[in-house]
Structures are given as C-alpha cells and as structure tokens.
Scaffold this motif. Structure first.
Motif, short mmCIF file in Angstrom:
data_model
loop_
_atom_site.label_atom_id
_atom_site.label_comp_id
_atom_site.label_asym_id
_atom_site.label_seq_id
_atom_site.Cartn_x
_atom_site.Cartn_y
_atom_site.Cartn_z
N THR A 174 0.90 -1.16 0.20
CA THR A 174 0.04 -0.02 -0.04
C THR A 174 0.84 1.32 0.10
O THR A 174 0.50 2.23 -0.63
N ARG A 175 2.03 1.29 0.69
CA ARG A 175 2.92 2.33 0.64
C ARG A 175 3.58 2.72 -0.47
O ARG A 175 3.77 3.76 -1.00
N THR A 176 4.05 1.46 -1.11
CA THR A 176 4.55 1.79 -2.40
C THR A 176 3.87 2.37 -3.59
O THR A 176 4.14 3.34 -4.33
N GLN A 177 2.42 1.97 -3.60
CA GLN A 177 1.43 2.37 -4.39
C GLN A 177 1.12 4.03 -4.30
O GLN A 177 0.64 4.61 -4.92
N SER A 178 1.31 4.63 -3.09
CA SER A 178 1.12 5.94 -2.65
C SER A 178 1.99 6.93 -3.34
O SER A 178 2.08 8.24 -3.23
N HIS A 179 3.41 6.47 -3.96
CA HIS A 179 4.56 7.26 -4.32
C HIS A 179 4.20 7.44 -6.05
O HIS A 179 4.14 6.50 -6.72
N SER A 180 3.72 8.85 -6.16
CA SER A 180 3.82 9.16 -7.68
C SER A 180 5.03 9.07 -8.47
O SER A 180 5.47 8.65 -9.64
N GLU A 181 6.18 9.52 -7.72
CA GLU A 181 7.44 9.35 -8.04
C GLU A 181 7.91 7.92 -7.64
O GLU A 181 8.40 7.66 -6.40
N ARG A 182 8.02 7.12 -8.43
CA ARG A 182 8.20 5.79 -8.50
C ARG A 182 9.60 5.32 -7.55
O ARG A 182 9.70 4.58 -6.87
N ALA A 183 10.44 6.18 -7.86
CA ALA A 183 11.88 6.13 -7.08
C ALA A 183 11.96 5.93 -5.72
O ALA A 183 12.71 5.54 -4.95
N ASP A 184 10.70 6.72 -5.29
CA ASP A 184 10.55 7.12 -3.85
C ASP A 184 10.12 5.75 -3.17
O ASP A 184 10.07 5.63 -1.87
N ALA A 185 9.85 4.89 -4.08
CA ALA A 185 9.17 3.64 -3.38
C ALA A 185 10.32 2.37 -3.13
O ALA A 185 9.97 1.44 -2.70
N ALA A 186 11.59 2.71 -3.58
CA ALA A 186 12.39 1.77 -3.95
C ALA A 186 12.86 0.80 -2.58
O ALA A 186 13.01 -0.10 -2.65
N SER A 187 12.82 1.91 -1.64
CA SER A 187 13.51 1.07 -0.33
C SER A 187 12.38 0.21 0.24
O SER A 187 12.37 -0.84 0.83
N ASP A 188 11.06 0.69 -0.13
CA ASP A 188 9.83 -0.13 0.46
C ASP A 188 9.78 -1.38 -0.51
O ASP A 188 9.56 -2.65 0.27
N PHE A 189 10.21 -1.42 -1.45
CA PHE A 189 10.10 -2.66 -2.43
C PHE A 189 11.14 -3.48 -2.12
O PHE A 189 11.00 -4.73 -2.03
#
Length: 518
Positions: A453-468
């Motif tokens: 859910t948290r990764t999907q909230s990032h419109s700038e996808r690079a910001d989701a890298a640590s959660d992935f």
C-alpha cells in the motif's frame, strides 16, 4: 500471466524494450496472401475479460477489446485509447477520472457509454473469478458513470492505477451482452478493438477480421489474422518448419532460441524486454507438505538456478534472485543474499532445527508446455539429490485445468511464469504475494500488505524503492515463492511479413494490427 500482464504516468520508468534481434530480407516463401498466420503456445483460457488473467487471453484481448488507456510501441507511459483524456483528481491519488472519446463504438455499431465502462469494472469485482484479474484492482473501491465521464474511487493512493487500466483486465465490454454477475460463455466476444472475432475454436485457433470502425491509439488493421494455438513448443517448432505459420511467438524450444543468429536463412527475429519471470510457488495452507517454513527455505537453499538456466534453457534465461526482475526499478537480490550458492548442509540444518524428518514428499504441479517438464525434472533431481525431498511431478496439459488445480490447492508446489502487466515493481509483488493474490497459495502477511500500500502511494516511483526492497527481503525470508529465472521475449517471422518487430515488446500488448504483407 503471466504470466500475464501498464505503467505509471509519473513514474519515469523505462523497461528495455528496444529490439536487439536481427531483421533481414529473405526469399519469399509464397505465403504472402490472405490472413497472416501467427503461432503460439499461449492458449486462451477465457474470452471474457472478467475470467482471465493469463498471457494468451490478454494477448487476444489487446486486439478485440479496448481499454481506456493503452501503451504505444517502445513507450513506458499509458496514453488514451477509448478515452479522450484521463488523470488523477487532486494530490491524494485516490480519485481517477476519464473522459470517453465521442466517436468510440463497439464493432456492432453501438456507441460506448460510461455505463459500459462501469459495468466492465463492477463485474470483475462481483464475479471475482479465481482465474480472473480482480487481484489487480485491489485498491478499486467504486466506479461512477456520469455522461461520458468515468470516475474511479480508490481505497488508498495508487499511482499504478493508470497502468492497470491500460491492461487486458480493463477491457471494455458491452453491458447488454456480458452478465453482471456471471462470465459470458457462448464462445463469442463483442468489443471495439482493431479486430473482430470471426471464429474461435478453443485451444486450436482464432480468426480475426479488421474492424473498420475502430477509433483509438492503434492504427487500423488491414490484414486478417489467424492465430493458431499449439500444445507445446515442439509442435510450434514443427509448424514453423513446415511453413504452416508466418509468425512464431511464445515459446519456441530453448535450442531454437539459443541458435538464432543474424545469418539464418528464411528467419527474422527480435528479442526484447526481459521481464518474464518463472518461480516455484508453494501451497502454504495447513496440511500441505510445503506449509512448514523450513521446507520452503530448504528448497530456496538448494535450488541451482545457473544449472537450470544453462542445461534446461541453454542460456536463453538468466538466473533470478528476486520477484522483481533486473531492469525494473526496485530490483534487488534477497534470495542471493540469503542463499548465495546451492548448499545442502544449510537445508539439512533447517530441517534439523525445525524437527522435520526427511524425506519430505512434495507434489509438484506443472503445466505441460515449453520446457516446463524438463525444468521440473531438473528441479526434482536437484532436490532429491540432497536426500531431503521426494518429488512427484504432476503434469497438467490444459492451462485452464492447471489454474483450477493450483487454486484449489491440489499441489504442494507448482511452477508458473509471470509476464509483466506493466513494467513497475508493484506488478511483480502485489498480484503475487499481496492480499488475495492471483497465486491462490494461501499466503498472506500484514507487513507485506502494508508495504505494498505504501509503495503504491508514491507518484514518483523512485521514492518507493526502499519499500520494494523490504518487501522482497520479507518474501525471501518466508519463501511463499522462490524465483528461478527471467528471460527476454522472442518473436520470429518470415520474410514476407512486415511489422512483426512491433508485435510484442514487453508491455503486455499484442499488436496483431501491425502485421501485414510486403
């Protein structure tokens, strides 16, 4: 898919889809008349978009249906197709709105309405087929139709939503011909894509004729296409060698793919993308032999991926140590970090610490196509050589039967491929290990779901890298799935065919309308 099976508008991700194969002019074989014949071993499981989440079905859907958005060749951002425009409303990424094109019609002549779009999405959730795409729309709460405007209300911010509605899952169907709470099963299909379905023989062939009233992002189709479905790679190869097909896609035998080279006569080819993955999926339900964590971790500890890649697939695949393949932002190598090399001693210690008595008997489900059976035999040899396992391979010929069997928990483990719906790490995680996953293996984890859910909230996808990366680490620890390899997408064609280089590029769209004769 998919595996089968869209990208993020603000993501800026790039999947390597540029062709690296060789295209050359060769002598005419005399087949340049009538329908272009395309061969594949990816069969169709359902003609109804609410009942299919596999590569063969979605490939067909790309041609007979339209979605609100689509993906152009070589691009990684969705663009309007049946829609005139789409976009998020506000900054929370919880409301997404599309305006329909004024001139888009079903092939039968009726103008597509916002109510048709709402109906198409509502029935996916209502039917909730085990083989359907409902898991892809886990954030979709409701759909509102007003005039020619469609508004999607999401339960949480989901920057990936535009990519999801550019897939075959979001195919728009006629509300008057597709039941609201049941799959359509009359062997027919009514859409607004570049082609109309002229004839369908389940597991055998599809005949497509150009839809002259098509209005959308793709170009008008000019040539009829016949898709021929083959039981396995060997039959596909035989049809190619006998000139019974003009284009071959998914999957020729590893030996054929390994032997492709620019100097070949009578063959053009392209290798693109690289996001198809294959994994062992474990049934973690109580009572399954794979339910104990140590059993799954022991398999991960002894799996020799390089040997599978070299000896079974002849170097046409690359060992994979994560659910997210290399080339997709967010890729990491948690399985390599935990198990850097096959180690029987590690597996034996896992059994000892967990009090598990060897050998553990595992039933391994396998869909009979491609190199799946030789691959299963290699996995059996590797696991049984440790003395910790005894494997019984359970082959299933029909893809639809295989889907039903693993969904019902008939195997302790099964092998399955997954093809990107869209080139974002989310597509290799949420549908595979998220809540109500399409793997139907009983796995669930609250922390994994929170991170998704948290990764999907990032419109700038690079910001989701640590959660992935954290999600992938948790998956490696719990091992509900163990990745084996990833590979490129190969298309072969005859000299007289044009446009085959645009047929498939790893974006999940099968562009049959690009095919024509010289």
């Amino acid at each position: 898919m998919r595996s089968v099976r869209s990208k993020i508008i603000a993501a800026g991700l790039v999947l390597g889809v540029a062709g690296v194969g060789a295209w050359q002019l060769l002598p005419e074989d005399g087949s340049g008349r009538g329908a272009v014949r395309v061969g594949t071993s990816d069969v169709v499981s359902s003609l109804d978009p609410a009942g299919a989440y596999d590569a063969g079905s979605w490939a067909l859907f790309s041609n007979i249906y339209q979605s609100l958005l689509t993906v152009k060749p070589g691009s990684d951002a969705p663009v309007p197709d049946a829609a005139a425009s789409c976009g998020f409303v506000g900054q929370k990424l919880t409301t997404y709105r599309c305006e329909l094109r004024p001139d888009v019609k079903f092939a039968g002549g009726r103008t597509i309405t916002a109510e048709d779009v709402k109906h198409s999405f509502d029935r996916i959730k209502a039917i909730n087929s085990d083989q359907g795409p409902a898991p892809l729309f886990n954030t979709l709460e409701s759909v509102k139709a007003e005039g020619r405007t469609v508004t999607f209300n999401l339960s949480a911010g989901d920057a990936t939503f535009p990519f999801k509605i550019a897939t075959g899952a979001a195919s728009i169907v006629d509300k008057d011909k597709y039941p609201a709470k049941a799959l359509r099963e009359d062997g027919r299909a009514d859409g607004s894509g570049p082609y109309t379905l002229a004839a369908y023989k389940a597991g055998t062939s599809v005949e497509l004729t150009p839809n002259s009233s098509y209005k959308g992002q793709g170009k008008l189709a000019h040539t009829p296409v016949t898709v021929k479905y083959f039981k396995d790679s060997q039959q596909l190869d035989q049809a190619w060698n006998a000139h019974r097909i003009d284009v071959a896609h998914r999957d020729m035998p590893p030996a054929v793919l390994a032997g492709l080279n620019p100097g070949m006569k009578d063959t053009r080819y392209q290798a693109s993308g690289g996001s198809e993955i294959r994994s062992v999926v474990f049934n973690v339900r109580p009572g399954s032999a794979a339910a104990p964590l140590a059993v799954r971790q022991a398999v991960a500890a002894v799996l020799d991926r390089p040997k599978v890649a070299a000896e079974v697939h002849m170097g046409t695949v690359t060992p994979l140590y994560s659910l997210v393949p290399a080339g997709i932002a967010g890729h990491s190598t948690p399985f390599f970090d935990a198990y850097p090399a096959p180690n029987g001693a590690t597996a034996k210690k896992l059994f000892k610490d967990a009090g598990i008595t060897a050998p553990v008997h595992l039933g391994l489900g396998v869909n009979v196509r491609g190199a799946n059976m030789p691959e299963a035999e290699e996995l059996k040899r590797q696991l049984e050589s440790t003395g910790l396992f005894q494997l019984t391979i359970k082959p299933v010929e029909q893809w639809s039967d295989f889907q039903k069997a693993y969904a019902a928990g008939e195997f302790d483990a099964y092998t399955i491929g997954w093809i990107a719906d869209f080139p974002d790490a989310d597509n290799f995680i949420a549908p595979l290990v998220g809540v109500d996953s399409s793997m139907n293996n009983g796995f669930s984890d609250k922390r994994v779901d929170e991170l998704i859910t948290r990764t999907q909230s990032h419109s700038e996808r690079a910001d989701a890298a640590s959660d992935f990366r954290e999600v992938q680490k948790l998956v490696a620890q719990q091992a509900p799935m163990v990745p084996i390899w990833q590979k490129k997408d190969y298309v072969m064609s005859r000299e007289g065919v044009t446009g085959a280089q645009f047929l498939s590029d790893g974006t999940g769209v099968w562009r049959l309308w690009e095919l024509d004769w010289l």
